[in-house]
Every structure is written in C-alpha cells, then in structure tokens.
Design an enzyme around this catalytic site. Structure first.
Site, short mmCIF file in Angstrom:
data_model
loop_
_atom_site.label_atom_id
_atom_site.label_comp_id
_atom_site.label_asym_id
_atom_site.label_seq_id
_atom_site.Cartn_x
_atom_site.Cartn_y
_atom_site.Cartn_z
CB SER A 34 -2.38 2.07 -0.78
OG SER A 34 -3.23 1.00 -0.46
CG HIS A 65 -3.84 -2.36 -3.96
ND1 HIS A 65 -2.76 -2.97 -3.37
CD2 HIS A 65 -4.29 -1.44 -3.07
CE1 HIS A 65 -2.57 -2.45 -2.16
NE2 HIS A 65 -3.50 -1.52 -1.96
CG HIS A 87 -5.32 -5.73 1.59
ND1 HIS A 87 -5.42 -5.41 0.26
CD2 HIS A 87 -4.38 -4.90 2.12
CE1 HIS A 87 -4.57 -4.43 -0.02
NE2 HIS A 87 -3.93 -4.10 1.09
CE1 TYR A 89 -9.26 -4.02 2.25
CE2 TYR A 89 -7.41 -3.99 3.80
CZ TYR A 89 -8.01 -3.56 2.61
OH TYR A 89 -7.34 -2.69 1.80
CD GLU A 90 -8.32 -7.11 -1.44
OE1 GLU A 90 -8.71 -7.08 -2.62
OE2 GLU A 90 -7.12 -7.20 -1.11
CB ALA A 117 -0.35 3.51 2.57
CG MET A 220 -5.68 -2.02 7.46
SD MET A 220 -7.13 -1.37 6.60
CE MET A 220 -7.50 0.07 7.61
CB SER A 221 -1.03 -4.88 3.86
OG SER A 221 -0.11 -3.79 3.87
CG ASN A 244 -3.52 7.94 7.80
OD1 ASN A 244 -3.13 7.08 7.02
ND2 ASN A 244 -4.04 7.64 8.98
CG HIS A 258 -8.28 4.08 0.32
ND1 HIS A 258 -7.21 3.37 0.82
CD2 HIS A 258 -8.31 3.79 -1.02
CE1 HIS A 258 -6.64 2.67 -0.14
NE2 HIS A 258 -7.27 2.92 -1.27
#
Length: 290
Positions: A34, A65, A87, A89-90, A117, A220-221, A244, A258
């Site tokens: 990201s 992306h 990902h 989660y997709e 990120a 998350m990746s 963050n 995001h």
C-alpha cells in the site's frame, strides 16, 4: 472469488505468457504494498502488464494497489515488480495470494524484496519510520491457514521448510548501511512483523496481546509470500513502513484508517524508493545455500 486450483501447471502457463510478451528474464522480484507503487515508475525499459491479462493472475481490489506487473531494469538488476499484491481478506485463498511468487520462481527469480504498510506496536516507533523485518509471527499460518497447507509439490520445495532463517541477514546489513549513507538511518528500525487476517484494524486488546507476544509492527500481508519464497529457495528481504501507530489505550480517541496508511506511504515514497534502489545496486548474488 475462488474457483480453481493454482498449481505448477498454471504457473507454467503464466510464465510462458510472460516470456512470449517480454524479453526480460528477471532474477529479482519486488512486491510493492500500500502506497509504494511509485517505485515501479523507476523501472527502465519497462514492459507493463495488467494482472487481468496474465493467465490465472488474481485481481487487486484494494485502493493503493494498482494491479500491474512490470518487468525491466532497476538498480542494475533485471526485475519483476508487482504494483499491488493480493490479500486473504479480499476473499482469496492463501494459495492464490502467493501464486505470483511461484511464477517468479519459474521465471528465474532468486531474491525477493517485499514492502508493506504496518501499524507500529513498539512504543519507540514513529509514523514514517522504516522497519527492516527480522522475523515474523504468522497468526493465520499458526492456525493452518497458510499457503503450504495441503499436498506438497516437490517441484516447488520440501514438505517442511524452515522459516527460522526467513529474512536474509546480509541484505538487512546492506540496508542499514544504505540508510546511513542516505542520512535517514535514525528512522530505520529492525523488528518483528505480525500478520493478522484483516480487513478490520486491530482492537486495543488485540494490539496489547500482539505487543506482549513480541511484535513490533502489525499488518495484513507479506508473510504468505515469505513462506512460499523460502519454500522455493528464494532469498527474502522485507521492509515495513510504519504508517500509523497501534491504539494501545482504551480511552484513546486515535483511530487507524486506510487513508492515513496511503497518505503516509506517499510522504515516505522517496525514502523507500531510494533505499530499495541503493540496496539493489549493492546487492551481491545469493550463495548456493540460499
């Protein structure tokens, strides 16, 4: 979003298509997370392909992306660059998420550089810091939701690969020296990346737990790609941009978004790009044991 199994034969078909459409024969793979996609604009003599055109490639669905594969020259190496990753989660399986890494292996890639990120769990970290990943905690993988679950294809690698040596120490040492030369070594960290499934940002209690577990940053990746790269015998280097700070207090008004992730990625893009390009310039070939 799943409808077919992506195995060795599907990887070969993607490789054949890429070799038919490009004269580049990459030895280095780069996965841009990201906010990091601008690095691909630095590739020289680039051949650019939409994921939608490459046989069996998934589609990126997350803002930030781009969804393109770029082959060309960068930092003195022939590279294949992913402008955007996939990902779990997709809605993709772990096996589908790592399909491009297996394609890279069959293309001849021996070294994989990954960016992401991440939220900072370590209280010493600041937004904009760059963390060299020295180890990881793969929460989905510990629950048997990783890309190596299921029948093993020996053409890719062994049934039980080691991950205790996942992140190459020589490449991390070069990156530290490069960051010092670029005069942002004080913003460079080295720590443990925790992967959780997403897509929701972590709760306060979850962040506290991950910090107690030894995590310095959470995202998350990345780790599925690392597992498969090491399974294939590919050398790995990974960096997290701290976009963050994890919320560790129950009464904190702070919220992760995001939009904040993308904004920080854009502000820090120049540092990330220069670090990777200089790392490539200084990078030695892998040793036979890699």
């Amino acid at each position: 979003m799943e409808g077919k199994t992506l195995g060795y034969e599907q990887c070969e078909q993607a490789v054949t298509w890429l070799r038919d459409h490009s004269q580049h024969r990459p030895s280095v793979g780069i996965v841009l997370g990201s906010g990091h996609s601008a690095l691909a604009d630095q590739v020289i003599k680039a051949d650019i392909f939409s994921y939608a055109d490459i046989p069996h490639f998934p589609r990126s669905t997350v803002p930030g992306h781009v969804g393109r594969l770029v082959l060309g020259e960068l930092g003195g190496h022939t590279c294949v660059v992913m402008q955007g990753r996939f990902h779990m989660y997709e809605g993709y399986s772990a096996n589908t998420v790592v399909f491009p890494v297996r394609v890279m292996k069959l293309l001849g890639v021996h070294t994989l550089l990954l960016t992401n990120a991440a939220g900072g769990l370590n209280p010493e970290y600041n937004v904009g810091d760059i963390m060299l990943v020295k180890d990881h905690i793969f929460l989905p993988g510990l629950a048997a939701h990783g890309p190596l679950v299921g029948p093993n294809d020996e053409r890719f690698g062994p049934r039980f690969p080691s991950t205790s040596d996942a992140y190459d120490p020589e490449l991390r040492a070069i990156a530290r020296a490069v960051a010092k030369e670029l005069k942002f070594g004080q913003r460079l960290r080295e720590g443990v990346y925790v992967m959780e499934g997403g897509p929701a940002f972590e709760s306060v209690a979850e962040c506290r737990m991950l910090k107690l577990m030894g995590g310095d940053a959470v995202g998350m990746s990345t780790v599925p790609e690392v597992h498969v790269a090491r399974h294939c015998g590919i050398r790995v280097f990974a960096i997290s941009l701290i976009t963050n700070l994890a919320v560790l207090e129950f009464d904190s008004p702070q919220r992760a978004t995001h939009a904040e992730v993308l904004e920080t990625g854009q502000r820090s893009a120049a540092n990330i790009q220069q670090l990777i390009i200089n790392l490539l310039t200084c990078m030695p070939p892998p040793t036979p044991s890699d």
